[in-house]
Design a protein around this motif. Structure first.
Motif, mmCIF file in Angstrom:
data_model
loop_
_atom_site.group_PDB
_atom_site.id
_atom_site.type_symbol
_atom_site.label_atom_id
_atom_site.label_comp_id
_atom_site.label_asym_id
_atom_site.label_seq_id
_atom_site.Cartn_x
_atom_site.Cartn_y
_atom_site.Cartn_z
ATOM 1 N N MET A 65 -32.093 23.070 73.414
ATOM 2 C CA MET A 65 -31.108 22.004 73.348
ATOM 3 C C MET A 65 -30.123 22.089 74.515
ATOM 4 O O MET A 65 -29.679 21.083 75.015
ATOM 5 N N THR A 66 -29.829 23.320 74.953
ATOM 6 C CA THR A 66 -28.845 23.491 76.018
ATOM 7 C C THR A 66 -29.276 22.799 77.309
ATOM 8 O O THR A 66 -28.487 22.098 77.930
ATOM 9 N N LEU B 202 -22.140 24.187 81.677
ATOM 10 C CA LEU B 202 -22.808 23.174 80.850
ATOM 11 C C LEU B 202 -23.921 22.491 81.646
ATOM 12 O O LEU B 202 -25.026 22.287 81.138
ATOM 13 N N GLY C 80 -26.946 24.637 82.023
ATOM 14 C CA GLY C 80 -27.574 25.057 80.782
ATOM 15 C C GLY C 80 -27.282 26.495 80.408
ATOM 16 O O GLY C 80 -27.977 27.080 79.586
ATOM 17 N N SER D 143 -23.909 26.523 75.643
ATOM 18 C CA SER D 143 -24.049 25.355 74.772
ATOM 19 C C SER D 143 -22.679 24.716 74.592
ATOM 20 O O SER D 143 -21.665 25.418 74.557
ATOM 21 N N SER E 22 -19.493 23.229 72.837
ATOM 22 C CA SER E 22 -18.810 23.398 71.554
ATOM 23 C C SER E 22 -18.255 22.036 71.133
ATOM 24 O O SER E 22 -18.088 21.141 71.974
ATOM 25 N N ALA F 89 -25.516 16.608 71.834
ATOM 26 C CA ALA F 89 -25.372 18.065 71.953
ATOM 27 C C ALA F 89 -26.025 18.812 70.796
ATOM 28 O O ALA F 89 -26.117 20.036 70.822
#
Length: 118
Positions: free
Chosen positions: A1-2, A37, A40, A43, A45, A67
């Protein structure tokens, strides 16, 4: 996901012609955080999403979903900055102005600010 978030974030910034520094300044987040971010490395917040969503001119709930963060988590965070949506829109618009237009915008903003302080 990152990495998926990083790719989408980069696309949103590219589309709005925003640099990591511009996002950092407008969101009050460290430029290193924005770069992490984008790479990658970290992650996002819920708090970071809350701060950068207005800069990207995207609803916070939408960015939370992108996200992969449950939107119910955002209700536990602090209230957004005063006028954060409008500030984000202004940054988005300002990023596409010419140097001369940007100078004129700054003059107008300073004038408005001095009116409010008097």
């Amino acid at each position: 996901m990152t990495q998926r978030f990083a790719d989408i974030l980069q696309g949103l910034m590219d589309n709005r012609e925003l640099s990591p520094r511009a996002v950092s300044r407008a969101s009050a987040r460290a430029e290193s955080t924005i770069l992490q971010l984008l790479n990658g490395v970290v992650s996002p917040s819920p708090e970071t999403v809350k701060d950068i969503a207005p800069v990207l001119n995207i609803p916070e709930a939408d960015l939370l979903i992108i996200a992969g963060i449950a939107t119910s988590q955002s209700s536990n965070t602090a209230k957004p900055y005063r006028n954060s949506t409008e500030i984000g829109e202004l940054v988005s618009i300002a990023s596409s102005l010419s140097a001369e237009q940007l100078r004129r915008l700054i003059v107008v903003a300073r004038s408005l600010n001095s009116e409010d302080n008097n």
